[in-house]
Motif scaffolding. Structure first.
Motif, PDB file in Angstrom:
ATOM      1  N   GLU A  50      -3.282  -0.369 -11.272  1.00 21.15           N
ATOM      2  CA  GLU A  50      -2.401  -0.273 -10.107  1.00 21.15           C
ATOM      3  C   GLU A  50      -3.067  -0.854  -8.867  1.00 21.15           C
ATOM      4  O   GLU A  50      -2.435  -1.568  -8.088  1.00 21.15           O
ATOM      5  CB  GLU A  50      -2.011   1.180  -9.856  1.00 21.15           C
ATOM      6  N   CYS A  51      -4.362  -0.575  -8.689  1.00 13.84           N
ATOM      7  CA  CYS A  51      -5.083  -1.124  -7.536  1.00 13.84           C
ATOM      8  C   CYS A  51      -5.123  -2.647  -7.584  1.00 13.84           C
ATOM      9  O   CYS A  51      -4.890  -3.319  -6.571  1.00 13.84           O
ATOM     10  CB  CYS A  51      -6.501  -0.555  -7.497  1.00 13.84           C
ATOM     11  N   VAL A  52      -5.404  -3.183  -8.759  1.00 14.23           N
ATOM     12  CA  VAL A  52      -5.456  -4.642  -8.897  1.00 14.23           C
ATOM     13  C   VAL A  52      -4.089  -5.261  -8.627  1.00 14.23           C
ATOM     14  O   VAL A  52      -3.960  -6.269  -7.919  1.00 14.23           O
ATOM     15  CB  VAL A  52      -5.965  -5.031 -10.309  1.00 14.23           C
ATOM     16  N   LEU A  53      -3.045  -4.620  -9.162  1.00 21.36           N
ATOM     17  CA  LEU A  53      -1.694  -5.154  -8.984  1.00 21.36           C
ATOM     18  C   LEU A  53      -1.248  -5.056  -7.532  1.00 21.36           C
ATOM     19  O   LEU A  53      -0.611  -5.977  -7.006  1.00 21.36           O
ATOM     20  CB  LEU A  53      -0.721  -4.417  -9.900  1.00 21.36           C
ATOM     21  N   ARG A  54      -1.596  -3.965  -6.878  1.00 19.27           N
ATOM     22  CA  ARG A  54      -1.246  -3.840  -5.450  1.00 19.27           C
ATOM     23  C   ARG A  54      -1.977  -4.890  -4.614  1.00 19.27           C
ATOM     24  O   ARG A  54      -1.398  -5.485  -3.701  1.00 19.27           O
ATOM     25  CB  ARG A  54      -1.570  -2.440  -4.943  1.00 19.27           C
ATOM     26  N   GLY A  55      -3.247  -5.121  -4.927  1.00 18.43           N
ATOM     27  CA  GLY A  55      -3.977  -6.156  -4.217  1.00 18.43           C
ATOM     28  C   GLY A  55      -3.389  -7.536  -4.439  1.00 18.43           C
ATOM     29  O   GLY A  55      -3.269  -8.336  -3.509  1.00 18.43           O
ATOM     30  N   HIS A  60       1.745  -2.951   1.132  1.00 17.88           N
ATOM     31  CA  HIS A  60       0.902  -2.876  -0.055  1.00 17.88           C
ATOM     32  C   HIS A  60      -0.583  -2.779   0.291  1.00 17.88           C
ATOM     33  O   HIS A  60      -1.364  -2.236  -0.494  1.00 17.88           O
ATOM     34  CB  HIS A  60       1.183  -4.047  -0.992  1.00 17.88           C
ATOM     35  N   VAL A  61      -0.984  -3.275   1.449  1.00 21.71           N
ATOM     36  CA  VAL A  61      -2.371  -3.055   1.890  1.00 21.71           C
ATOM     37  C   VAL A  61      -2.595  -1.569   2.160  1.00 21.71           C
ATOM     38  O   VAL A  61      -3.615  -0.987   1.762  1.00 21.71           O
ATOM     39  CB  VAL A  61      -2.685  -3.912   3.142  1.00 21.71           C
ATOM     40  N   CYS A  85      -4.431   4.120  -2.757  1.00 26.56           N
ATOM     41  CA  CYS A  85      -4.750   4.114  -4.186  1.00 26.56           C
ATOM     42  C   CYS A  85      -6.262   4.172  -4.404  1.00 26.56           C
ATOM     43  O   CYS A  85      -6.748   4.920  -5.254  1.00 26.56           O
ATOM     44  CB  CYS A  85      -4.146   2.866  -4.816  1.00 26.56           C
ATOM     45  N   LEU A  86      -7.021   3.398  -3.636  1.00 29.68           N
ATOM     46  CA  LEU A  86      -8.483   3.415  -3.762  1.00 29.68           C
ATOM     47  C   LEU A  86      -9.055   4.769  -3.359  1.00 29.68           C
ATOM     48  O   LEU A  86      -9.978   5.282  -4.001  1.00 29.68           O
ATOM     49  CB  LEU A  86      -9.089   2.300  -2.902  1.00 29.68           C
ATOM     50  N   TYR A  87      -8.486   5.357  -2.313  1.00 29.87           N
ATOM     51  CA  TYR A  87      -8.959   6.682  -1.880  1.00 29.87           C
ATOM     52  C   TYR A  87      -8.676   7.725  -2.955  1.00 29.87           C
ATOM     53  O   TYR A  87      -9.534   8.559  -3.267  1.00 29.87           O
ATOM     54  CB  TYR A  87      -8.282   7.058  -0.563  1.00 29.87           C
ATOM     55  N   MET A  88      -7.480   7.696  -3.545  1.00 26.66           N
ATOM     56  CA  MET A  88      -7.121   8.669  -4.581  1.00 26.66           C
ATOM     57  C   MET A  88      -7.982   8.475  -5.836  1.00 26.66           C
ATOM     58  O   MET A  88      -8.356   9.443  -6.491  1.00 26.66           O
ATOM     59  CB  MET A  88      -5.644   8.552  -4.927  1.00 26.66           C
ATOM     60  N   ALA A  89      -8.273   7.215  -6.177  1.00 25.98           N
ATOM     61  CA  ALA A  89      -9.123   6.966  -7.346  1.00 25.98           C
ATOM     62  C   ALA A  89     -10.531   7.491  -7.105  1.00 25.98           C
ATOM     63  O   ALA A  89     -11.143   8.099  -7.993  1.00 25.98           O
ATOM     64  CB  ALA A  89      -9.154   5.475  -7.650  1.00 25.98           C
ATOM     65  N   SER A  95       6.562   7.308  -2.397  1.00 28.34           N
ATOM     66  CA  SER A  95       5.893   6.075  -2.815  1.00 28.34           C
ATOM     67  C   SER A  95       6.746   5.303  -3.816  1.00 28.34           C
ATOM     68  O   SER A  95       6.866   4.077  -3.733  1.00 28.34           O
ATOM     69  CB  SER A  95       4.536   6.415  -3.418  1.00 28.34           C
ATOM     70  N   PHE A  96       7.352   6.017  -4.749  1.00 31.05           N
ATOM     71  CA  PHE A  96       8.197   5.374  -5.742  1.00 31.05           C
ATOM     72  C   PHE A  96       9.406   4.706  -5.094  1.00 31.05           C
ATOM     73  O   PHE A  96       9.729   3.549  -5.381  1.00 31.05           O
ATOM     74  CB  PHE A  96       8.656   6.399  -6.778  1.00 31.05           C
TER      75      PHE A  96
END
Length: 200
Positions: A16-21, A72-73, A79-83, A105-106
């Motif tokens: 998800e992080c990669v896709l958001r980036g 998305h940023v 997403c990075l914080y939650m991970a 979010s959805f």
């Protein structure tokens, strides 16, 4: 894995992080390519300049792609914080996202995908007229005159279309985050409302 080393972040969270980036980068690239596309030509001894504001649909696409990139940023940072929090706490279930945040979010992911896709298709349709012209309305072709402008606009619309496709996939990630932990539900009515909104 060595003893005492922290557990790795789950693979779906990394994806998800990669896709958001990637979505943020593609949307920003599309907005920049469209926003910076301009060309000056001399037509019948008169200098004319083609800019995105000449086609209203292109200007709307620039605004929507910029907004999507910014959104998305922000979501990537979340997403990075939650991970990182999940790794630090051993991946505790209900700590990842509350039901309200997951539902918001959805819905925002889904709305963002619709917005970018719709504005890209509208801009594509408007620019298609400039590519082939409309003889019945005496609209002449413009892309054979402003070639560089049209090529840059086409590259920007391609980036925006790819970003819209990635955002549609991200809606599936958001749906998974929303519905995968029924124990975290505050109420079944909230889940049912989110499901009805998602299907609508």
């Amino acid at each position: 894995m060595a003893a005492g080393s922290p557990p790795l972040a789950p693979s779906p969270a990394r994806a998800e992080c990669v896709l958001r980036g990637a979505c943020a980068a593609m949307a920003a690239a599309g907005a920049l390519l469209l926003g910076l596309s301009a060309q000056t030509k001399t037509v019948l001894f008169v200098q004319r300049r083609a800019v995105p504001k000449d086609v209203q649909a292109l200007w709307v696409l620039i605004v929507s792609a910029s907004a999507a990139a910014g959104y998305h940023v922000v979501q990537l940072a979340r997403c990075l914080y939650m991970a990182r929090l999940a790794v630090a706490t051993g991946g505790g279930g209900c700590r990842r996202l509350s039901r309200g945040v997951a539902c918001a979010s959805f819905l925002l992911d889904k709305g963002c995908a619709y917005m970018v896709f719709a504005t890209t298709v509208a801009a594509l349709q408007a620019c298609f007229v400039g590519l082939i012209g409309v003889e019945a309305l005496q609209w002449s072709k413009l892309c054979n005159i402003y070639t560089r402008f049209c090529e840059q606009a086409a590259a920007g619309m391609l980036c925006s279309m790819l970003a819209g496709g990635g955002m549609a996939v991200l809606s599936a990630f958001s749906a998974r985050e929303l519905f995968r932990r029924p124990a975290c539900c505050s109420s079944s009515a909230a889940a049912g409302q989110c499901a009805r909104l998602a299907l609508g």
